[in-house]
Scaffold this motif. Structure first.
Motif, short mmCIF file in Angstrom:
data_model
loop_
_atom_site.label_atom_id
_atom_site.label_comp_id
_atom_site.label_asym_id
_atom_site.label_seq_id
_atom_site.Cartn_x
_atom_site.Cartn_y
_atom_site.Cartn_z
N GLU A 4 0.85 -1.18 0.00
CA GLU A 4 0.00 0.00 0.00
C GLU A 4 0.89 1.23 0.00
O GLU A 4 2.02 1.19 0.48
CB GLU A 4 -0.89 0.01 1.24
N ILE A 5 0.34 2.31 -0.52
CA ILE A 5 1.08 3.57 -0.45
C ILE A 5 0.55 4.37 0.71
O ILE A 5 -0.60 4.23 1.11
CB ILE A 5 1.04 4.36 -1.77
N GLY A 6 1.41 5.20 1.25
CA GLY A 6 1.03 6.03 2.38
C GLY A 6 0.86 7.48 1.95
O GLY A 6 0.49 7.78 0.82
N LYS A 7 1.20 8.33 2.86
CA LYS A 7 1.00 9.76 2.69
C LYS A 7 1.97 10.35 1.66
O LYS A 7 3.10 9.91 1.52
CB LYS A 7 1.21 10.42 4.06
N LEU A 8 1.50 11.37 0.99
CA LEU A 8 2.31 12.19 0.09
C LEU A 8 2.87 13.35 0.91
O LEU A 8 2.11 14.06 1.57
CB LEU A 8 1.43 12.71 -1.05
N TYR A 9 4.17 13.52 0.90
CA TYR A 9 4.83 14.65 1.57
C TYR A 9 5.37 15.58 0.49
O TYR A 9 5.82 15.12 -0.56
CB TYR A 9 6.01 14.15 2.42
N TRP A 10 5.34 16.89 0.75
CA TRP A 10 5.81 17.83 -0.26
C TRP A 10 6.28 19.15 0.36
O TRP A 10 5.87 19.52 1.45
CB TRP A 10 4.72 18.10 -1.29
N ARG A 11 7.22 19.77 -0.37
CA ARG A 11 7.79 21.06 0.03
C ARG A 11 7.00 22.17 -0.66
O ARG A 11 7.07 22.34 -1.86
CB ARG A 11 9.25 21.16 -0.39
N GLU A 12 6.27 22.94 0.12
CA GLU A 12 5.46 24.02 -0.42
C GLU A 12 6.32 25.08 -1.12
O GLU A 12 5.87 25.70 -2.08
CB GLU A 12 4.67 24.65 0.73
N LEU A 22 -4.64 11.84 -2.82
CA LEU A 22 -3.79 11.27 -1.77
C LEU A 22 -3.82 12.13 -0.51
O LEU A 22 -3.85 13.36 -0.58
CB LEU A 22 -2.35 11.17 -2.25
N SER A 23 -3.76 11.48 0.64
CA SER A 23 -3.54 12.20 1.89
C SER A 23 -2.17 12.84 1.77
O SER A 23 -1.23 12.21 1.26
CB SER A 23 -3.54 11.24 3.08
N ASN A 24 -2.04 14.09 2.20
CA ASN A 24 -0.74 14.74 2.03
C ASN A 24 -0.40 15.64 3.20
O ASN A 24 -1.28 16.02 3.98
CB ASN A 24 -0.67 15.49 0.70
N LYS A 25 0.89 15.93 3.30
CA LYS A 25 1.40 16.73 4.42
C LYS A 25 2.57 17.57 3.93
O LYS A 25 3.45 17.07 3.22
CB LYS A 25 1.85 15.79 5.54
N LYS A 26 2.61 18.82 4.33
CA LYS A 26 3.72 19.70 3.97
C LYS A 26 4.94 19.34 4.80
O LYS A 26 4.84 19.11 6.01
CB LYS A 26 3.36 21.16 4.22
N ILE A 27 6.10 19.32 4.14
CA ILE A 27 7.36 19.04 4.83
C ILE A 27 7.84 20.33 5.49
O ILE A 27 7.93 21.37 4.84
CB ILE A 27 8.43 18.52 3.85
N LYS A 28 8.19 20.22 6.76
CA LYS A 28 8.72 21.36 7.50
C LYS A 28 10.17 21.09 7.88
O LYS A 28 10.63 19.95 7.84
CB LYS A 28 7.86 21.62 8.73
N TYR A 64 13.62 15.00 -2.11
CA TYR A 64 12.43 14.92 -1.26
C TYR A 64 11.56 16.17 -1.37
O TYR A 64 10.79 16.48 -0.47
CB TYR A 64 12.82 14.70 0.20
N ASP A 65 11.63 16.87 -2.49
CA ASP A 65 10.70 17.99 -2.69
C ASP A 65 9.26 17.47 -2.66
O ASP A 65 8.35 18.18 -2.26
CB ASP A 65 10.97 18.70 -4.02
N ALA A 66 9.10 16.24 -3.11
CA ALA A 66 7.82 15.54 -3.00
C ALA A 66 8.13 14.05 -2.97
O ALA A 66 9.01 13.58 -3.69
CB ALA A 66 6.92 15.87 -4.19
N PHE A 67 7.46 13.33 -2.11
CA PHE A 67 7.63 11.87 -2.07
C PHE A 67 6.40 11.22 -1.46
O PHE A 67 5.61 11.86 -0.78
CB PHE A 67 8.90 11.46 -1.31
N ILE A 68 6.26 9.95 -1.76
CA ILE A 68 5.17 9.14 -1.21
C ILE A 68 5.80 8.03 -0.38
O ILE A 68 6.73 7.36 -0.83
CB ILE A 68 4.31 8.52 -2.32
N VAL A 69 5.30 7.84 0.81
CA VAL A 69 5.76 6.75 1.66
C VAL A 69 5.18 5.44 1.12
O VAL A 69 4.00 5.37 0.79
CB VAL A 69 5.30 6.95 3.12
N ILE A 70 6.03 4.43 1.00
CA ILE A 70 5.57 3.09 0.67
C ILE A 70 5.42 2.35 2.00
O ILE A 70 6.36 2.30 2.79
CB ILE A 70 6.56 2.39 -0.28
#
Length: 122
Positions: A4-12, A22-28, A64-70
């Motif tokens: 399954e894939i997890g959350k999408l993380y990204w640098r605003e 996708l569920s997503n979260k901004k990288i801080k 890691y400007d954008a990535f998806i957790v596996i």
């Protein structure tokens, strides 16, 4: 395996996300991913101020400007079985440290069509 894939993380500050399901979260700046099998936070997102043995998610390079957790080794988490397997960005397709890397334009196309229930076969 099939995962399954997890959350999408990204640098605003670096990526404008297209519309995605996708569920997503901004990288801080203080975000990390714990890769220390001795920690109770192993294979989880952490605050780097509290957990030093972690991979930095707010990186100078653009991987890691954008990535998806596996979702590998998630439920339950088994110590020393592996952590931080991401689908992340690359410019050159050089080998990764266990992740999957694709070019940014392909990544942005992909996140338009996949959903939280999408699985990846590796």
């Amino acid at each position: 395996g099939k995962f399954e894939i997890g959350k999408l993380y990204w640098r605003e500050d670096r990526v404008s996300l297209p519309k995605t399901k996708l569920s997503n979260k901004k990288i801080k700046k203080n975000m990390g991913w714990c890769n220390d099998p001795k920690s109770i936070k192993y294979n989880k997102e952490v605050n780097r101020k509290k957990i030093k043995n972690s991979e930095k998610l707010f990186r100078k390079d653009h991987k890691y400007d954008a990535f998806i957790v596996i979702n590998y080794n998630f439920n339950p988490v088994i110590k020393n079985k592996g952590s931080a397997i991401f689908l992340h960005l690359t410019k050159n397709y050089k080998p990764t440290a266990g992740c999957i890397a694709i070019k940014k334009n392909n990544f942005l196309k992909l996140i338009k069509v996949i959903k939280n229930k999408t699985k990846i076969k590796i």
